[in-house]
Write an enzyme that holds these catalytic residues in place. Sequence first.
Site, mmCIF file in Angstrom:
data_model
loop_
_atom_site.group_PDB
_atom_site.id
_atom_site.type_symbol
_atom_site.label_atom_id
_atom_site.label_comp_id
_atom_site.label_asym_id
_atom_site.label_seq_id
_atom_site.Cartn_x
_atom_site.Cartn_y
_atom_site.Cartn_z
ATOM 1 N N LYS A 145 0.842 -1.200 0.000
ATOM 2 C CA LYS A 145 0.000 0.000 0.000
ATOM 3 C C LYS A 145 0.880 1.255 0.000
ATOM 4 C CE LYS A 145 -3.823 -2.270 2.480
ATOM 5 N NZ LYS A 145 -4.526 -2.298 3.800
ATOM 6 N N TYR A 171 -12.346 -2.907 -2.485
ATOM 7 C CA TYR A 171 -12.825 -2.942 -1.102
ATOM 8 C C TYR A 171 -14.356 -2.893 -1.019
ATOM 9 C CZ TYR A 171 -8.100 -2.401 0.881
ATOM 10 O OH TYR A 171 -6.790 -2.595 1.275
ATOM 11 N N ASN A 216 -1.463 -0.056 7.515
ATOM 12 C CA ASN A 216 -0.925 -1.405 7.761
ATOM 13 C C ASN A 216 -0.144 -1.961 6.574
ATOM 14 O OD1 ASN A 216 -3.075 -2.049 6.124
ATOM 15 N ND2 ASN A 216 -4.142 -3.317 7.633
ATOM 16 N N HIS A 227 -1.507 -5.623 1.629
ATOM 17 C CA HIS A 227 -2.783 -6.304 1.402
ATOM 18 C C HIS A 227 -2.518 -7.712 0.901
ATOM 19 C CE1 HIS A 227 -6.810 -7.269 -0.002
ATOM 20 N NE2 HIS A 227 -6.218 -7.780 -1.056
ATOM 21 N N GLU A 232 -9.638 -10.321 -7.165
ATOM 22 C CA GLU A 232 -8.624 -9.254 -7.079
ATOM 23 C C GLU A 232 -7.584 -9.359 -8.187
ATOM 24 O OE1 GLU A 232 -7.353 -9.605 -2.988
ATOM 25 O OE2 GLU A 232 -9.333 -8.989 -2.250
#
Length: 165
Positions: A20, A60, A125, A128, A139
């Site tokens: 990310k 998402y 965080n 992914h 995805e």
Amino acid sequence: AVPIYGVPGTAKERTFIAVKPDGVQRGLVSDIIGRFERRGYKLVGLKLLVPSVALAKEHYADLSSKPFFAGLVDYMTNGKAPVVGMVWEGPAVIKQGRVMLGATDPKAAGPGTIRGDYCLSIGRNICHGSDSAESAEKEISLWFGGRGEVVSWASNNDEWVVSDN
Ligand code: UDP
Ligand code: MG
């Protein structure tokens, strides 16, 4: 031919892993790639991009009713840093990819995991990973739909990495 999203339950299982924007900004791309590479997983897709809002919302979609959704989409798409999207292949890579990332909330992530080693907050965080075969299919197709963007290849290490004897 292997579909771009792989064959779950075999050595051709594939998952979508992303660094990310916070992970890219903090210079953690090589570490995250290296962990998967050194374990023996095979890199079959790799791209750097600032995802569109539409892509992030679709990625998402399951979280669209959550209070943090708008902030999550902005974090992923605002262009302060890009995302590195990857497809990794190998035995149990969907499950083991999640284990290697660690818990969603880094405060609960154990040492030795990516999140447990490098981050502190659920909203930052750094990585992914697909959470199921269904998610991996969705995805990988979403992030790597284009022709030739996922590459099937034979590694000279395959016989040293994958065998049940
Ligand atoms: N997230 C957040 N706040 C929360 C929960 C989740 O910002 O309270 C973000 C976080 O970046 C997380 C992502 O939403 O990684 C997706 O949430 P999910 O529960 O799917 O976790 P993951 O699959 O990434 O571990
Ligand atoms: Mg998730």
